[in-house]
Design a protein around this motif. Structure first.
Motif, mmCIF file in Angstrom:
data_model
loop_
_atom_site.group_PDB
_atom_site.id
_atom_site.type_symbol
_atom_site.label_atom_id
_atom_site.label_comp_id
_atom_site.label_asym_id
_atom_site.label_seq_id
_atom_site.Cartn_x
_atom_site.Cartn_y
_atom_site.Cartn_z
ATOM 1 N N GLN A 1 -2.289 -2.578 0.021
ATOM 2 C CA GLN A 1 -2.806 -2.583 1.387
ATOM 3 C C GLN A 1 -2.138 -3.661 2.231
ATOM 4 O OE1 GLN A 1 -7.044 -2.989 0.929
ATOM 5 N NE2 GLN A 1 -7.372 -0.806 0.522
ATOM 6 N N GLU A 2 -1.922 -4.825 1.669
ATOM 7 C CA GLU A 2 -1.223 -5.879 2.413
ATOM 8 C C GLU A 2 0.205 -5.461 2.762
ATOM 9 O OE1 GLU A 2 -1.382 -9.393 0.102
ATOM 10 O OE2 GLU A 2 -3.558 -9.689 0.341
ATOM 11 N N LEU A 3 0.878 -4.781 1.826
ATOM 12 C CA LEU A 3 2.232 -4.315 2.101
ATOM 13 C C LEU A 3 2.245 -3.267 3.211
ATOM 14 C CD1 LEU A 3 5.231 -4.314 1.367
ATOM 15 C CD2 LEU A 3 4.730 -2.632 -0.398
ATOM 16 N N LEU A 4 1.278 -2.353 3.207
ATOM 17 C CA LEU A 4 1.212 -1.337 4.259
ATOM 18 C C LEU A 4 0.929 -1.965 5.619
ATOM 19 C CD1 LEU A 4 -0.778 1.479 2.399
ATOM 20 C CD2 LEU A 4 1.654 1.442 2.929
ATOM 21 N N VAL A 5 0.022 -2.933 5.647
ATOM 22 C CA VAL A 5 -0.268 -3.614 6.914
ATOM 23 C C VAL A 5 0.969 -4.353 7.419
ATOM 24 C CG1 VAL A 5 -1.635 -5.459 7.951
ATOM 25 C CG2 VAL A 5 -2.736 -3.805 6.441
ATOM 26 N N LYS A 6 1.705 -4.978 6.522
ATOM 27 C CA LYS A 6 2.926 -5.680 6.911
ATOM 28 C C LYS A 6 3.958 -4.708 7.472
ATOM 29 C CE LYS A 6 4.216 -8.743 4.010
ATOM 30 N NZ LYS A 6 4.793 -9.379 2.795
ATOM 31 N N MET A 7 4.082 -3.543 6.880
ATOM 32 C CA MET A 7 5.032 -2.544 7.376
ATOM 33 C C MET A 7 4.619 -2.029 8.746
ATOM 34 S SD MET A 7 5.689 -0.421 3.820
ATOM 35 C CE MET A 7 6.675 0.818 4.642
ATOM 36 N N GLU A 8 3.326 -1.865 8.971
ATOM 37 C CA GLU A 8 2.870 -1.377 10.273
ATOM 38 C C GLU A 8 3.043 -2.434 11.359
ATOM 39 O OE1 GLU A 8 -1.128 -0.164 9.741
ATOM 40 O OE2 GLU A 8 -0.640 1.642 8.571
ATOM 41 N N ARG A 9 2.886 -3.689 11.036
ATOM 42 C CA ARG A 9 2.982 -4.747 12.043
ATOM 43 C C ARG A 9 4.427 -5.069 12.388
ATOM 44 N NH1 ARG A 9 -1.578 -9.258 10.164
ATOM 45 N NH2 ARG A 9 -3.423 -7.981 10.620
ATOM 46 N N VAL B 1 5.215 -9.082 -6.642
ATOM 47 C CA VAL B 1 3.801 -9.265 -6.980
ATOM 48 C C VAL B 1 3.205 -7.958 -7.503
ATOM 49 C CG1 VAL B 1 1.528 -9.755 -6.011
ATOM 50 C CG2 VAL B 1 3.479 -11.176 -5.384
ATOM 51 N N ILE B 2 3.506 -6.851 -6.835
ATOM 52 C CA ILE B 2 2.975 -5.546 -7.271
ATOM 53 C C ILE B 2 3.524 -5.177 -8.642
ATOM 54 C CG2 ILE B 2 2.916 -3.090 -6.726
ATOM 55 C CD1 ILE B 2 3.007 -3.884 -3.761
ATOM 56 N N SER B 3 4.813 -5.420 -8.862
ATOM 57 C CA SER B 3 5.409 -5.116 -10.170
ATOM 58 C C SER B 3 4.770 -5.948 -11.272
ATOM 59 C CB SER B 3 6.917 -5.367 -10.118
ATOM 60 O OG SER B 3 7.507 -5.139 -11.377
ATOM 61 N N ALA B 4 4.523 -7.218 -11.005
ATOM 62 C CA ALA B 4 3.879 -8.070 -12.010
ATOM 63 C C ALA B 4 2.452 -7.614 -12.290
ATOM 64 C CB ALA B 4 3.888 -9.517 -11.540
ATOM 65 N N GLN B 5 1.740 -7.195 -11.263
ATOM 66 C CA GLN B 5 0.374 -6.718 -11.469
ATOM 67 C C GLN B 5 0.345 -5.423 -12.279
ATOM 68 O OE1 GLN B 5 -1.114 -6.449 -7.483
ATOM 69 N NE2 GLN B 5 -1.658 -8.621 -7.366
ATOM 70 N N ILE B 6 1.284 -4.520 -12.011
ATOM 71 C CA ILE B 6 1.346 -3.278 -12.791
ATOM 72 C C ILE B 6 1.717 -3.569 -14.241
ATOM 73 C CG2 ILE B 6 2.588 -1.089 -13.033
ATOM 74 C CD1 ILE B 6 2.819 -0.980 -10.004
ATOM 75 N N TYR B 7 2.633 -4.505 -14.439
ATOM 76 C CA TYR B 7 3.005 -4.884 -15.805
ATOM 77 C C TYR B 7 1.809 -5.480 -16.549
ATOM 78 C CZ TYR B 7 5.248 -7.405 -19.616
ATOM 79 O OH TYR B 7 5.581 -7.893 -20.859
#
Length: 239
Positions: free
Chosen positions: A27-35, A51-57
């Motif tokens: 969600q933070e990444l999507l908000v950053k892309m929209e802004r 960060v997302i890759s580390a969380q998925i791992y």
């Protein structure tokens, strides 16, 4: 059975927390892309992807852990179907599912893709079956070469980065913490300095120098004045 149920509840709570973290990062990444739009800050995007890759791992490592129960051995089924609105379900799904009714059960508990996606997948498989074997093999070989080239570049960059990091960490030590503290203590408090005491006895005296002689030039000055006066009394024309 109680121990297994307790282990399953603990594992589900931890998995749910990991999924919530991944969802928040997305969600933070999507908000950053929209802004930002076209004004893209690539280092910031790379940090978000890391960060997302580390969380998925972390989530995958948790699922593969020996202490985590194998979730495929458990069935998921609705305990109760109700067409009325459920506040807890609405809160858990963030307003997407108001009630667990007969219309939502097939979508929420679907084990197969949606019909449109399944039809597209079957169409692609049929197209692959109609393709020539030689052409498909050539495309596969080209694809493998491209992937291998990219992997070589990534591995080379990784080796260079690891070598540079190792060279930085293996630099010889140029200072000592203990010596630095000792130097600061010596300069600030005089710690470590030895005071030399003067031995008893007569103190050495400086040799006395004779006083400077003062010469007077009064006679010479008076003589000069006398000569000048005598020269002035002589008339220039009396020769």
């Amino acid at each position: 059975m109680q121990r297994e149920e307790r282990a399953l509840d603990v594992a589900l709570d931890v998995i749910l927390q990991r999924v919530v973290d991944i969802k928040g990062s997305l969600q933070e990444l999507l908000v950053k892309m929209e802004r930002e739009g076209e004004q893209v800050d690539w280092p910031s995007y790379l940090n978000s992807f890391s960060v997302i890759s580390a969380q998925i791992y972390t989530l995958m490592k948790l699922l593969k852990n020996d202490k985590t129960p194998i979730l495929r051995n458990f069935l998921t089924l609705p305990l109760q179907l109700n067409a009325e609105s459920d506040e807890k379900l609405l809160l858990a799904t963030e307003g997407r599912v108001p009630s667990f009714s007969h219309d939502f059960v097939p979508n929420m508990l679907r084990t197969k893709p949606e019909p449109d996606v399944e039809q597209r997948h079957l169409a692609l498989e049929a197209k692959m079956a109609q393709a020539n074997a030689d052409t498909a093999l050539k495309q596969i070989n080209v694809h493998n070469k491209v992937v291998k080239h990219v992997m070589d570049l990534v591995n080379t960059a990784r080796e260079e980065w690891e070598t540079e990091t190792a060279s930085r960490t293996n630099q010889p030590q140029t200072c000592s913490v203990n010596e630095t503290h000792a130097l600061i203590a010596a300069l600030g408090t005089g710690k470590g300095f030895k005071i030399r005491t003067q031995p008893p006895g007569p103190s050495p005296t400086m040799p006395q120098q004779p006083p400077p002689q003062i010469t007077t030039t009064s006679k010479a000055v008076s003589a000069v004045k006398t000569n000048i006066k005598a020269a002035n009394t002589i008339h220039p024309y009396n020769r």
